[in-house]
Each structure stands twice: as C-alpha cells, then as structure tokens.
Design a protein around this motif. Structure first.
Motif, PDB file in Angstrom:
ATOM      1  N   GLY A   1       0.805  -1.214   0.000  1.00 28.33           N
ATOM      2  CA  GLY A   1       0.000   0.000   0.000  1.00 28.33           C
ATOM      3  C   GLY A   1       0.838   1.264   0.000  1.00 28.33           C
ATOM      4  N   VAL A   2       2.165   1.105  -0.140  1.00 29.86           N
ATOM      5  CA  VAL A   2       3.095   2.239  -0.153  1.00 29.86           C
ATOM      6  C   VAL A   2       3.876   2.179  -1.465  1.00 29.86           C
ATOM      7  CG1 VAL A   2       5.029   3.353   1.024  1.00 29.86           C
ATOM      8  CG2 VAL A   2       3.296   2.124   2.354  1.00 29.86           C
ATOM      9  N   PRO A   3       3.964   3.286  -2.227  1.00 31.59           N
ATOM     10  CA  PRO A   3       4.591   3.237  -3.563  1.00 31.59           C
ATOM     11  C   PRO A   3       6.117   3.264  -3.522  1.00 31.59           C
ATOM     12  CG  PRO A   3       3.833   5.453  -3.134  1.00 31.59           C
ATOM     13  CD  PRO A   3       3.383   4.618  -1.953  1.00 31.59           C
ATOM     14  N   THR A   4       6.715   2.435  -2.689  1.00 37.73           N
ATOM     15  CA  THR A   4       8.165   2.426  -2.524  1.00 37.73           C
ATOM     16  C   THR A   4       8.876   2.009  -3.802  1.00 37.73           C
ATOM     17  OG1 THR A   4       7.824   1.840  -0.204  1.00 37.73           O
ATOM     18  CG2 THR A   4      10.038   1.563  -1.089  1.00 37.73           C
ATOM     19  N   SER A   5       8.403   0.927  -4.432  1.00 35.14           N
ATOM     20  CA  SER A   5       9.058   0.438  -5.640  1.00 35.14           C
ATOM     21  C   SER A   5       8.867   1.407  -6.801  1.00 35.14           C
ATOM     22  CB  SER A   5       8.508  -0.940  -6.006  1.00 35.14           C
ATOM     23  OG  SER A   5       8.777  -1.878  -4.977  1.00 35.14           O
ATOM     24  N   ARG A   6       7.674   1.958  -6.940  1.00 36.76           N
ATOM     25  CA  ARG A   6       7.424   2.941  -8.001  1.00 36.76           C
ATOM     26  C   ARG A   6       8.341   4.149  -7.830  1.00 36.76           C
ATOM     27  NH1 ARG A   6       3.644   4.561 -11.758  1.00 36.76           N
ATOM     28  NH2 ARG A   6       2.567   2.572 -11.455  1.00 36.76           N
TER      29      ARG A   6
ATOM     30  N   TYR B   1      12.605  -0.956   8.120  1.00 35.78           N
ATOM     31  CA  TYR B   1      12.177   0.137   7.257  1.00 35.78           C
ATOM     32  C   TYR B   1      10.939   0.860   7.786  1.00 35.78           C
ATOM     33  CZ  TYR B   1      15.476  -2.052   4.117  1.00 35.78           C
ATOM     34  OH  TYR B   1      16.627  -2.570   3.579  1.00 35.78           O
ATOM     35  N   SER B   2      10.892   1.087   9.072  1.00 36.92           N
ATOM     36  CA  SER B   2       9.746   1.812   9.631  1.00 36.92           C
ATOM     37  C   SER B   2       9.655   3.221   9.068  1.00 36.92           C
ATOM     38  CB  SER B   2       9.848   1.861  11.162  1.00 36.92           C
ATOM     39  OG  SER B   2      11.085   2.436  11.564  1.00 36.92           O
ATOM     40  N   ASN B   3      10.767   3.756   8.566  1.00 34.81           N
ATOM     41  CA  ASN B   3      10.776   5.103   7.992  1.00 34.81           C
ATOM     42  C   ASN B   3       9.968   5.189   6.696  1.00 34.81           C
ATOM     43  OD1 ASN B   3      13.031   3.403   7.021  1.00 34.81           O
ATOM     44  ND2 ASN B   3      13.477   5.152   5.700  1.00 34.81           N
ATOM     45  N   LEU B   4       9.649   4.044   6.096  1.00 33.84           N
ATOM     46  CA  LEU B   4       8.881   4.051   4.848  1.00 33.84           C
ATOM     47  C   LEU B   4       7.377   4.123   5.076  1.00 33.84           C
ATOM     48  CD1 LEU B   4      10.818   1.339   2.782  1.00 33.84           C
ATOM     49  CD2 LEU B   4      11.110   3.830   2.740  1.00 33.84           C
ATOM     50  N   GLY B   5       6.973   4.057   6.330  1.00 29.71           N
ATOM     51  CA  GLY B   5       5.543   4.099   6.614  1.00 29.71           C
ATOM     52  C   GLY B   5       4.848   2.772   6.412  1.00 29.71           C
ATOM     53  N   LEU B   6       5.598   1.685   6.489  1.00 26.37           N
ATOM     54  CA  LEU B   6       5.009   0.361   6.317  1.00 26.37           C
ATOM     55  C   LEU B   6       4.233  -0.060   7.554  1.00 26.37           C
ATOM     56  CD1 LEU B   6       8.167  -1.409   4.837  1.00 26.37           C
ATOM     57  CD2 LEU B   6       6.172  -0.635   3.550  1.00 26.37           C
ATOM     58  N   PRO B   7       3.139  -0.786   7.401  1.00 26.83           N
ATOM     59  CA  PRO B   7       2.449  -1.354   8.557  1.00 26.83           C
ATOM     60  C   PRO B   7       3.410  -2.263   9.328  1.00 26.83           C
ATOM     61  CG  PRO B   7       1.087  -1.535   6.585  1.00 26.83           C
ATOM     62  CD  PRO B   7       2.439  -1.084   6.124  1.00 26.83           C
ATOM     63  N   PRO B   8       3.240  -2.406  10.644  1.00 23.32           N
ATOM     64  CA  PRO B   8       4.198  -3.155  11.475  1.00 23.32           C
ATOM     65  C   PRO B   8       4.507  -4.564  10.978  1.00 23.32           C
ATOM     66  CG  PRO B   8       2.693  -1.936  12.870  1.00 23.32           C
ATOM     67  CD  PRO B   8       2.192  -1.767  11.464  1.00 23.32           C
ATOM     68  N   GLU B   9       3.508  -5.346  10.607  1.00 23.69           N
ATOM     69  CA  GLU B   9       3.779  -6.712  10.183  1.00 23.69           C
ATOM     70  C   GLU B   9       4.530  -6.743   8.852  1.00 23.69           C
ATOM     71  OE1 GLU B   9       4.326 -10.627   9.650  1.00 23.69           O
ATOM     72  OE2 GLU B   9       3.896  -9.539  11.507  1.00 23.69           O
TER      73      GLU B   9
END
Length: 325
Positions: free
Chosen positions: A77-82, A258-266
């Motif tokens: 749900g986070v556009p990290t790869s894009r 990578y908590s800095n990316l805004g990823l959900p905890p799991e």
C-alpha cells in the motif's frame, strides 16, 4: 504474454544466437528450439528456461518465492518500488510503444510498475524467482517472463529501447562483465540504467561484511530461521535507534528495518526478515565506486552519462548513440 511470433522474434539462442521456434508438446506444454544449432529449451510453468540446475543465485530463488509479495506496492500500500524505479531511471510514467528488458527481476517489484507504463516488458532472472514474478504479474498481456543468465541473455542484440538492472550487478561474479552483457542489448538511441552497491569504508566495516564470510556458506533454511529469530528479538530496538539516530542507528545492529517508509508493522517485519536475509545469504556481493561505473559506460560507448548516489548505492544512466551520430 503468449509466445507468439512477434515475441519469439526477440529471443535468440544463447548458444549460437540463432532464431527460436516453438515445438508443441503433449497437452498445453511446449519447448523452444533453436533453428540454428537445434538446442532445446523447456517452457515450464509457462516460463521459457534458458538455464538448468542450481547456480550462484539459488538463495534469491528461495527468498523471493518465500517473500513473493513482501515488496510489491500492491501488497504494502506504499509506492516504494514505483518511487525507486522512476527516481533511478528518470523515465516518464508512460512508455507506450517502447520495449524494455529488465534484468534480475526478483519477485517482480519493479516489473509490477513497468507493466503499468504501456511498454512491452521482457523480464528475466537467473533464479527460480521468475516463478514468483510470473505468479504476481504474469496476467499482464505486455509481459514476458523468462529464466536466463545475465552473461548469456537469450535476446537479440540492440533490440530494446530501455534496459534496466536494479539491485543485481553486485550479486554477480563479475559486475563489469554483467554490465557489458546488458549494454549489447540497448538499441541505438536507447537507454541503459543500472544500480550497484557503493564501495566505501563504512560499508566494509558493517555487520554485513563482518558476518558474510560465515553466513554465505550456511544452509539457507537454517540462515533464514536465524534471521527470523534475530529480527523478532531486535526489531523493537532497531526502530527506536532509527528514531534517535536515523539510518546510522539501525546500522548498530546486525539487522535492517524500514519503519521510515511508513510500512504497517507486520509488513515492516517481513521486509526486515527479507532484507536481512538478503544481506547475509548471497554468494556474491561486490560493491563498486562512482568512477568505476562511469568508466563502464564510457568504455561501452554511451553518451549522456549520469552516475551518482542513489537509493541503493550508485545509480548509472547512459544512452547508446544513434547510428551516424
């Protein structure tokens, strides 16, 4: 993407560069056969296979099939790869009519983005990770996934508008030779984009390079279990250290997160396990410097060369001159 004549015309036998044809088998299976030397290449699970048996990339086959969805933007749900793809390439997000070769696809985190551009995408990996990529992205009608060796890529020379290789070169036995192999498939006027780990003192004295002489020789299943235990024990501390000291704080520990990316905890935990395993398991890890990568582009005759720091270490971009330029 079905193996229709237009698709087959791009392939070339890695043994003799001959034209490939389809040999139907029982049921819905088929093989590819070289019209020149007669070598047969199987198509299994819908994927043309130009390599056989185990190889130095086996750890990646394991990790990407086990963590097939972990780094997909559609999963996180986070556009990290894009973001990483278009930052590294500086390409527009619409590439309709172009033909792209992606080398070292892994589970297909960048493939998922590439197929949205409207380009026709040929994506390969040396490992069984191609099965993870096909499972996630194979429904796209502008994608062809195949398994191949970066040193013997089974496609025609100068056939692609764009050639992309992210997160791969450092994990080959000879990064410069791998680069040269990629460069031969860029058409005149086309672009090549690569990245590679940066060679610097802070990296050499990191946990990764201190432990790799041991971990790269370990049984992969055992190493993965150890990584999971380490992440579960150290992840809360790693997150706190990142909040206090940023990336330098995380480097104090033998895991990454990578908590800095805004990823959900799991999902952050899954990324931590995946990337920590990725640090310690590969057979090869050969960082390079900016001057070295710049020389690669120059020696290959590229122009409009841009080499500098990027999200994965060093990013290099260049364009093959058009004929007569």
């Amino acid at each position: 993407m079905k193996l229709e004549p237009e698709i087959l015309n791009v392939f070339a036998c890695p043994a003799c560069a001959g034209h490939m044809t389809i040999r139907p088998q029982e049921g819905d299976t088929c093989n590819l056969i070289c019209a020149g030397c007669g070598v047969v290449y199987p198509v299994t699970k819908g994927i043309p296979r130009f390599v056989t048996g185990g190889n130095y990339a086996d750890s990646f086959g394991m990790q990407w099939n086990r963590h097939r969805r972990t780094q997909l933007d559609s999963f996180t749900g986070v556009p990290t790869s894009r973001s990483r793809l278009f930052t590294a390439t500086a390409w527009p997000e619409r590439l309709t009519g172009e033909v792209i070769l992606e080398a070292g696809s892994g589970a297909g985190r960048f493939t998922e983005v590439l197929v949205t551009t409207g380009a026709r995408v040929y994506s390969f990996d040396y490992s069984a990770a191609v099965e993870a990529n096909a499972a996630s992205n194979g429904a796209a009608d502008n994608l062809c996934v195949f398994q191949a060796d970066i040193f013997r890529i089974p496609v025609r020379r100068e056939a692609f508008d764009k050639v992309l290789c992210l997160g791969v070169l450092q994990h080959t036995p000879d990064p410069e030779r791998a680069f040269k192999s990629l460069a031969t498939h860029v058409r005149p006027g086309g672009q090549l984009v690569v990245d590679i780990y940066a060679k610097r003192l802070t990296a050499i004295v990191s946990w990764k390079y201190l432990l790799r002489p041991i971990t790269k020789r370990m049984d992969r299943e055992r190493l993965h279990r150890l990584v999971e235990h380490a992440v579960d024990g150290l992840l809360p501390l790693a997150i706190r250290l990142r909040r206090i000291a940023g990336r330098a704080g995380v480097r104090l520990l033998p895991i990454t997160e990578y908590s800095n990316l805004g990823l959900p905890p799991e999902i952050n935990r899954q990324w931590a396990v995946l990337d920590t395993f990725d640090m310690y398991s590969p057979a090869h890890d050969h960082p390079r410097t900016i001057p070295t990568v710049t020389r690669w582009f120059e020696d290959a005759g590229f122009t409009q060369i841009e080499v500098g720091r990027g999200p994965n270490g060093i990013v290099g971009r260049g364009r093959r001159p058009s004929h007569g330029a």
